[in-house]
Design a protein around this motif. Structure first.
Motif, PDB file in Angstrom:
ATOM      1  N   ALA A   1       3.736  -8.959  16.069  1.00 14.24           N
ATOM      2  CA  ALA A   1       3.198  -8.380  14.714  1.00 14.24           C
ATOM      3  C   ALA A   1       3.934  -8.969  13.469  1.00 14.24           C
ATOM      4  CB  ALA A   1       3.219  -6.782  14.649  1.00 14.24           C
TER       5      ALA A   1
ATOM      6  N   VAL B   1      -5.417  -0.029  10.276  1.00 15.79           N
ATOM      7  CA  VAL B   1      -4.504  -0.430  11.275  1.00 15.79           C
ATOM      8  C   VAL B   1      -3.657   0.783  11.422  1.00 15.79           C
ATOM      9  CG1 VAL B   1      -2.205  -1.675  11.491  1.00 15.79           C
ATOM     10  CG2 VAL B   1      -4.196  -2.792   9.868  1.00 15.79           C
TER      11      VAL B   1
ATOM     12  N   SER C   1       0.705  -6.190   8.216  1.00 16.87           N
ATOM     13  CA  SER C   1      -0.108  -5.011   8.479  1.00 16.87           C
ATOM     14  C   SER C   1      -1.083  -5.206   7.262  1.00 16.87           C
ATOM     15  CB  SER C   1       0.455  -3.930   8.830  1.00 16.87           C
ATOM     16  OG  SER C   1       1.304  -3.389   7.862  1.00 16.87           O
TER      17      SER C   1
ATOM     18  N   LEU D   1      -7.329  -1.985  14.021  1.00 16.53           N
ATOM     19  CA  LEU D   1      -6.320  -2.724  14.699  1.00 16.53           C
ATOM     20  C   LEU D   1      -5.211  -1.762  15.160  1.00 16.53           C
ATOM     21  CD1 LEU D   1      -4.729  -5.321  15.886  1.00 16.53           C
ATOM     22  CD2 LEU D   1      -3.850  -5.442  13.547  1.00 16.53           C
ATOM     23  N   GLU D   2      -4.877  -1.779  16.355  1.00 12.00           N
ATOM     24  CA  GLU D   2      -3.581  -0.774  16.540  1.00 12.00           C
ATOM     25  C   GLU D   2      -2.421  -1.861  16.859  1.00 12.00           C
ATOM     26  OE1 GLU D   2      -1.628   2.763  19.215  1.00 12.00           O
ATOM     27  OE2 GLU D   2      -3.524   1.598  20.096  1.00 12.00           O
ATOM     28  N   ILE D   3      -1.228  -1.827  16.287  1.00 13.57           N
ATOM     29  CA  ILE D   3      -0.116  -2.633  16.659  1.00 13.57           C
ATOM     30  C   ILE D   3       1.023  -1.963  17.612  1.00 13.57           C
ATOM     31  CG2 ILE D   3       1.906  -3.735  15.455  1.00 13.57           C
ATOM     32  CD1 ILE D   3       0.326  -4.234  12.839  1.00 13.57           C
TER      33      ILE D   3
ATOM     34  N   PHE E   1      -9.323  -5.715   8.708  1.00 11.97           N
ATOM     35  CA  PHE E   1      -9.403  -4.527   9.319  1.00 11.97           C
ATOM     36  C   PHE E   1      -9.580  -3.174   8.178  1.00 11.97           C
ATOM     37  CE2 PHE E   1      -7.155  -7.235  12.327  1.00 11.97           C
ATOM     38  CZ  PHE E   1      -7.941  -6.766  13.234  1.00 11.97           C
TER      39      PHE E   1
ATOM     40  N   LEU F   1      -5.126  -5.987   6.118  1.00 15.27           N
ATOM     41  CA  LEU F   1      -5.962  -4.759   6.076  1.00 15.27           C
ATOM     42  C   LEU F   1      -6.783  -5.027   4.435  1.00 15.27           C
ATOM     43  CD1 LEU F   1      -5.861  -1.745   6.750  1.00 15.27           C
ATOM     44  CD2 LEU F   1      -4.182  -1.335   5.314  1.00 15.27           C
TER      45      LEU F   1
ATOM     46  N   ILE G   1      -3.531   2.503   6.521  1.00 16.66           N
ATOM     47  CA  ILE G   1      -2.516   2.634   7.936  1.00 16.66           C
ATOM     48  C   ILE G   1      -2.727   4.086   8.218  1.00 16.66           C
ATOM     49  CG2 ILE G   1      -0.200   2.510   8.715  1.00 16.66           C
ATOM     50  CD1 ILE G   1       0.105   0.088   6.593  1.00 16.66           C
TER      51      ILE G   1
END
Length: 235
Positions: A112, A125, A147, A62-64, A122, A151, A157
């Motif tokens: 987010a 992240v 986040s 996932l990209e925030i 995920f 995760l 991250i």
């Protein structure tokens, strides 16, 4: 600052960036920008490889603050599968562009602070120059908490962000190592300083191939942190 007002401020700032054509500052036709990009990719690839995440074939990512999806798309070069790549952004026009450019990936317009995903979804992240754009401390904490929620226990991250304030841009605030640790107090971190100050790098011209490596050895000229932040501190 009211978090709701902070969301609207961020949206307004990024709309302004687009109208001003600020993204053009990062065009890879500029040798300095190309070197910045190459160094960043090499550093992040090394971090992921050392941590055992590569290849990314079975990683859900996932990209925030995904913008139009360009960063996520680079993960395909490292084995990621399009169906395992997800992105969220506050701006609907950026999400629409991402969906058009990369129809095999998943994109949502979302805040987010409240991600539309289950707990422990995920493996990775991504945060690329996201927290430096959030000036409200409570929103920063909310985004960091979310986040970690989505995760996996063995996840991490992937971080890339400014460590200095930008005197020419009051809409960003540098993310120091101390601030990162405040947001993720129980995490194990691997952080490296990279990226020659972009205003300087862009001015190197034909001398970039040899001058960039020399100047970037000076620690205070490296403007960003790149690294991994592990959810499970025992890793």
């Amino acid at each position: 600052m009211n978090p709701k007002n902070e969301v609207e401020r961020i949206k307004q700032v990024y709309r302004g960036y687009r109208e001003e054509g600020r993204q053009s500052l990062w065009r890879l036709e500029n040798p300095g920008n190309a070197m910045i990009y190459r160094e960043r990719q090499q550093t992040l690839h090394a971090l992921l490889d050392e941590a055992g995440f590569l290849p990314l074939a079975h990683c859900k990512v996932l990209e925030i603050g995904c913008g139009s999806g360009g960063v996520l798309a680079t993960l395909l070069e490292w084995g990621a599968q399009p169906e395992n790549l997800y992105g969220v952004d506050l701006l609907l026009d950026r999400i629409d562009e991402a969906r058009t450019r990369y129809p095999g990936m998943h994109f949502e317009c979302a805040n987010a602070e409240r991600l539309p995903y289950e707990d422990q979804t995920f493996d990775l992240v991504l945060f690329f120059t996201v927290f430096s754009s959030i000036l409200d401390q409570s929103m920063r904490q909310n985004v960091a908490r979310e986040s970690l929620r989505v995760l996996k226990k063995t996840g991490a991250i992937l971080w890339y962000d400014f460590r200095y304030n930008n005197p020419a841009n009051p809409n960003v605030r540098g993310m120091t190592k101390a601030e990162i640790r405040r947001l993720f107090p129980n995490a194990q971190m691997t952080l490296r300083t990279i990226t020659l100050l972009p205003p300087l790098a862009r001015r190197l011209g034909k001398a970039t191939p040899w001058l960039y490596p020399v100047l970037s050895k000076v620690s205070f000229l490296r403007s960003h942190y790149a690294g991994l932040i592990y959810k499970n501190a025992s890793i």
